[in-house]
Enzyme design. Structure first.
Site, PDB file in Angstrom:
ATOM      1  N   GLY A   1       0.835  -1.194   0.000  1.00 11.39           N
ATOM      2  CA  GLY A   1       0.000   0.000   0.000  1.00 11.39           C
ATOM      3  C   GLY A   1       0.869   1.243   0.000  1.00 11.39           C
ATOM      4  O   GLY A   1       2.031   1.205  -0.432  1.00 11.39           O
ATOM      5  N   LEU A   2       0.333   2.349   0.487  1.00 14.05           N
ATOM      6  CA  LEU A   2       1.103   3.586   0.428  1.00 14.05           C
ATOM      7  C   LEU A   2       2.406   3.470   1.206  1.00 14.05           C
ATOM      8  O   LEU A   2       3.456   3.919   0.749  1.00 14.05           O
ATOM      9  CB  LEU A   2       0.266   4.752   0.946  1.00 14.05           C
ATOM     10  N   ALA A   3       2.368   2.874   2.390  1.00 11.82           N
ATOM     11  CA  ALA A   3       3.592   2.785   3.194  1.00 11.82           C
ATOM     12  C   ALA A   3       4.557   1.767   2.592  1.00 11.82           C
ATOM     13  O   ALA A   3       5.733   2.075   2.339  1.00 11.82           O
ATOM     14  CB  ALA A   3       3.251   2.417   4.634  1.00 11.82           C
ATOM     15  N   GLY A   4       4.073   0.550   2.338  1.00 13.05           N
ATOM     16  CA  GLY A   4       4.943  -0.509   1.837  1.00 13.05           C
ATOM     17  C   GLY A   4       5.410  -0.241   0.415  1.00 13.05           C
ATOM     18  O   GLY A   4       6.591  -0.408   0.099  1.00 13.05           O
TER      19      GLY A   4
ATOM     20  N   SER B   1     -17.047   9.494   2.367  1.00 15.59           N
ATOM     21  CA  SER B   1     -15.935  10.354   2.781  1.00 15.59           C
ATOM     22  C   SER B   1     -16.348  11.467   3.739  1.00 15.59           C
ATOM     23  O   SER B   1     -17.399  12.086   3.594  1.00 15.59           O
ATOM     24  CB  SER B   1     -15.298  10.992   1.557  1.00 15.59           C
TER      25      SER B   1
ATOM     26  N   ARG C   1     -13.697  12.843  14.312  1.00 15.31           N
ATOM     27  CA  ARG C   1     -14.443  11.615  14.058  1.00 15.31           C
ATOM     28  C   ARG C   1     -14.976  10.951  15.319  1.00 15.31           C
ATOM     29  O   ARG C   1     -16.121  10.507  15.357  1.00 15.31           O
ATOM     30  CB  ARG C   1     -13.541  10.626  13.319  1.00 15.31           C
TER      31      ARG C   1
ATOM     32  N   GLU D   1      -0.322   2.232   8.828  1.00 19.05           N
ATOM     33  CA  GLU D   1      -1.356   1.897   9.811  1.00 19.05           C
ATOM     34  C   GLU D   1      -0.926   0.752  10.721  1.00 19.05           C
ATOM     35  O   GLU D   1      -1.433   0.623  11.841  1.00 19.05           O
ATOM     36  CB  GLU D   1      -2.666   1.529   9.085  1.00 19.05           C
TER      37      GLU D   1
END
Lengths: 668, 251
Positions: free
Chosen positions: A54-57, A296, A349, A444
């Site tokens: 994903g974005l991090a990996g 969203s 949230r 995450e």
């Protein structure tokens, strides 16, 4: 490396966060100035395993390959482009201050610390805010088509928990566009030979050799083959554990296996009770349901949230004898605007979700099940016109219409909170290294930046910060102490763990019971949603902790996995993940029980403000708001695995605030 | 509702496949198509059978995993959605539904309804990127991009890589997928320096993977869940023609 000299990260010692010394705004600069380097000729001798794309990996794998390391990257999906980062809708924060509305690195840092209810580490969050500037530059250069003004400059919008517009967005598909940028960078490196990509491959265990993470054991999800992979360091970027609740907005395959396996091999699990329940999701409609869909948070820029003031009106709406439009303005309770006048519908949230639960618990919910509130665009449509709303949210409205079968341009959306993100994760220090040497955790999957509650548009920011900019700088600090290639898969530790993995698969296949994997997952999910969801209590958590071992016993006696482990077997994949969710749920409930305070997403019914409290009398906060207990609980909880069926042991990392003052969070 | 399913079953990549019949009983009309298959699979597992395998993940129309041809049409005849966004309320009581994988020579079947779409990854690896090292980017607002160009690039960039375009095409052509990537990156100023190199590499890899040629039937556009316009194919042809001429002149 400059660090707190108090201790070192060892499995039995206190936790050393390795935060650089010096004033907060200069810590990252100082760190970079002093960090160890590996010369280009030597980098190619080092190998790194990255689990998750994903974005991090994906960002880590691509960037480490650009730097010259040999990277092996693994994902369970059929392509790295499908990692769940892709589903993020609303945007990514960056403290560019393009709007000239008073934003700055400091303000993004402060908003994030406050939004996290003062349970995040100052130094990590400040670094994140600093890097937010570079991320936007990087993504634009990759061709990410962010929204723009007519003059050609980048556009921004507002998100919850902030009073400035610092969110960059690509319609309602920001995660998709950022991930495609990242995926393209990764594919470029795959083509150049720097990254060896293993798709449809799932990590089933971590291999630790002499106290250092040196590899993983994986299952090829197509052939069923179990293999080992060794490297000089291991990076986990495997996402969150929201699917422990069965119903969540996570993709069906998202799981906690990699993190839980690491925990069982010695890595501490930090703050697992900090889970985020997102206020704007499509309500549950039936027990066949497999997942929940997020709408969203950006919708809260123009949508107004309300329920009828009277229970009678709400009952009529539920039974279909009355429509939203039949209720006049004075019969509507815009409860967020009423309770939080300065933030209104853009309250953070955790606060928005609890408020929705409150009005539904009072019997004023509007979905058939009673669990739903209106998100109404009629004012915005009247003010701006249908076309303007369509340009902003067209794909989200279409998505809602497909699922709910109602047209949100004509009738208000119905929404209800759902599990969305998990702030907790494996414990890491400032280097993003866990307490197992060489095991680094990004995105995450780690616990580091969001405290007890994440602000909107900050998950994408953190994933990319960790992957593109933090780990490429911090990894050499570990690698420089390691001789490359010293451990191979012929080490006895690999053989041992491979054998354990195969044995566990045999155990699962041999149960040959009568109940489906999903039935256990659903049972577990309902239990933790009920007892460890939006509101928690000592009694409820103890009940859950008594029930989870029964679910586990039932699972290992009665689960049915058809077919064979050789080849594609989706029931086996799910069963392994659910077995790990059961074990993880226990740690999560232990953490929620031990944290005797309310903060962010963790709301303990015993700890809330009442009319008697000074902060309420003075009008600063409302009765029913979360009550933190900073004197006793301003720490990161980090749980050590002690063996099957044995309660985990709590370690604490005290949170020291040098730059901000802890205050009662108020969004009034 | 009650339905009859005709489902493609194939135990492995080299096995012979066949259509099998299943009764889907008492399906709630609010359920999604994949939730209907979950219910059918629960029944199959309880009776000791092997469940129907299919790719799926986000179940909200963005990851591009799900890939079923429903009654012969990739993602169903409803326009602008993915398989996971199809809901049972769109079907009639008692209807017979045919469910097959996305078929193409370049997408071999793995099991049942799962296919191998890694050819798409290899096409992107060949040239579907802007070659910029992490850290070397200029300040984001230093390149103004007109809203029209940004929007046009965005429309192309919405591709989710599901492969419906290929499965719908009688030639199994990947021109819509490749055209969308070329348009996304070639329209943006950041993508201009590598424009020719990119388009040549993308097209050559597409041919090497065994995708067919485009014969202008526009089935791809009709099934694309993101409604990407076949205009990207015309643009790809123009960019390719210009690039091949410049390549020839340079040699």
């Amino acid at each position: 490396m400059a660090s707190n000299a108090s201790s070192t990260p060892t499995p039995n010692g206190t936790l050393n966060s390795a935060i650089p010394e010096g004033p907060l705004p200069g810590k990252w600069t100082q760190y970079k100035a002093k960090a160890k380097l590996i010369n280009p000729a030597n980098k190619r001798k080092y190998s790194v395993i990255v689990v998750g794309s994903g974005l991090a990996g994906g960002a880590a794998a691509a960037t480490l390959s650009e730097l010259g390391y040999q990277v092996k990257c693994f994902c369970y999906q059929d392509s790295p482009r499908r990692a769940h980062s892709i589903a993020a809708q609303g945007g990514i924060n960056g403290a560019k201050n393009y709007q000239n509305d008073g934003d700055s690195v400091w303000r993004l840092f402060y908003d994030t610390i406050k939004g996290g209810d003062f349970r995040a580490r100052e130094a990590n969050v400040h670094r994140l805010a600093e890097i937010s500037l570079q991320i936007i530059d990087q993504c634009v250069a990759q061709g990410v088509p962010f929204a723009r003004e007519y003059g050609g400059a980048l556009a921004n919008r507002s998100f919850g928990g902030a009073q400035v517009s610092r969110t960059f967005y690509a319609r309602g598909q920001t995660g998709q566009q950022l991930l495609i940028g990242c995926y393209q960078a990764l594919e470029k490196e795959i083509a150049k030979g720097g990254v060896k990509m293993h798709t449809r491959t799932e990590m089933l265990d971590l291999v630790v050799v002499d106290g250092h993470a040196k590899g993983i054991v994986v299952r090829d999800l197509t052939t069923g083959e179990i293999t080992s992979h060794a490297a000089d360091a291991v990076i986990l970027a495997t996402g969150g554990y929201g699917n422990v609740f069965f119903l969540s907005t996570n993709a069906m395959g998202c799981n906690v296996t990699a993190a839980l396996r690491a925990n069982k091999r010695g890595a501490y699990m930090a703050n697992p009770c900090f889970t985020q329940i997102h206020p704007t999701c499509i309500p549950v409609s039936g027990d066949y349901q497999s997942k929940l869909t997020l709408m969203s948070e950006s919708l809260r820029n123009d949508g107004r949230i309300w329920v009828p003031k009277s229970k009678e009106d709400a009952a009529k709406i539920r039974s279909g004898t009355m429509m939203a439009k039949d209720i006049p303005e004075e019969g509507r309770d815009f409860f967020l605007e009423r309770k939080y006048p300065s933030f209104g519908n853009l309250a953070p949230r955790d606060i928005s979700s609890r408020s929705a639960k409150e009005v539904c618990d009072e019997g004023r919910g509007v979905a058939k099940t009673g669990l739903g509130v209106f998100l109404d665009f009629s004012d915005a449509i009247n003010r701006l016109g249908k076309e303007a709303i369509k340009a902003r949210y067209g794909n989200l409205f279409q998505m809602y219409e497909k699922i709910a079968g109602e047209d949100p341009y004509e009738t208000p959306m119905k929404i209800y909170p759902a599990v969305h993100y998990t702030m907790g994760g494996l414990w890491v220090d400032y280097n993003l290294m866990s307490n197992i040497a060489g095991l680094h955790v990004l995105g995450e999957a780690n616990f580091s930046d969001h405290g007890a509650n994440r602000l909107g548009a900050s998950a994408l920011m953190q994933g990319l910060a960790d992957g593109y900019f933090v780990i490429p700088t911090t990894l050499p600090n570990y690698l420089a102490s390691q001789k490359p290639g010293t451990v191979t898969t012929s080490a006895p530790e690999f053989k041992q763990i491979e054998a354990e993995v195969k044995e566990r698969i045999d155990q699962l296949m041999n149960v040959k019971g009568t109940k489906t994997v999903d039935s256990f997952h659903r049972e577990l999910g309902m239990l933790v949603w009920d007892k460890c969801g939006m509101a928690r209590s000592e009694a409820g958590l103890k009940e859950a902790l008594a029930k989870i071992p029964q679910i586990r016993e039932d699972f290992w006696k009665n689960v049915r996995i058809p077919g064979s482990p050789d080849g594609t077997n989706m029931e086996l994949e799910k069963a392994w993940r659910v077995a790990d969710f059961i074990d993880f749920a226990e740690i999560m409930c232990h953490d929620a029980l031990a944290r005797e305070e309310s903060c962010g997403g963790h709301f303990r019914e015993e700890y809330q403000f009442t009319a008697e409290d000074e902060a309420v009398k003075s009008g600063y906060t409302n009765p029913g708001e979360a009550m933190r207990r900073d004197d006793e609980f301003a720490y990161v909880s980090a749980w050590e695995f002690k063996g099957p069926g044995v309660p985990p042991v709590l370690h604490k990392e005290p949170l020291v605030y040098e730059a901000v003052e802890l205050s009662v969070r108020s969004y009034k | 509702m009650n339905l009859t399913l005709k489902v493609w079953r194939q135990s492995g990549p080299n096995a012979t496949g066949r259509i099998e019949t299943y009764e889907a009983k008492e399906i709630p009309s609010e359920a999604s198509f994949l939730e209907m298959l979950d219910i059918v699979n629960t029944g199959i597992i309880k009776e000791g059978g092997d469940p129907i395998h299919f790719d799926h993940d986000c179940r909200e129309g963005i990851c591009g995993s799900c890939s079923l041809a429903i009654n012969g049409v990739p993602h169903s005849k409803e326009s602008g959605i993915t398989t996971c966004q199809v809901h049972m309320r769109k079907f009639r009581e008692g209807e017979t539904i045919w469910i097959e994988p996305f078929r193409a020579r370049a997408f071999p079947v793995i099991k049942d309804l799962m296919v191998d779409r890694s050819a798409f990854d290899r096409i992107i690896a060949a040239g579907g990127y802007i070659d910029v090292r992490t850290g070397s980017a200029p300040e984001a607002n230093s390149i103004p991009i007109g809203k029209e160009d940004a929007d046009e690039a965005f429309d192309a960039a919405t591709c989710i890589g599901c492969g419906a375009c290929v499965a719908a095409c009688k030639n199994a052509s990947a021109m819509l997928f490749v055209g969308a990537k070329a348009a996304h990156l070639n329209i943006l100023p950041q993508g201009h320096p590598e424009k020719d190199k990119r388009v040549l590499a993308l097209v050559r890899q597409m041919d090497a993977e065994g995708f067919g040629n485009c014969t202008n039937h526009y089935e791809c556009e009709a099934v694309c869940p993101k409604e990407i316009s076949a205009d990207v194919i015309s643009k790809l042809n123009r960019d390719y023609a210009a690039a091949i001429v410049r390549e020839a002149v340079a040699e």
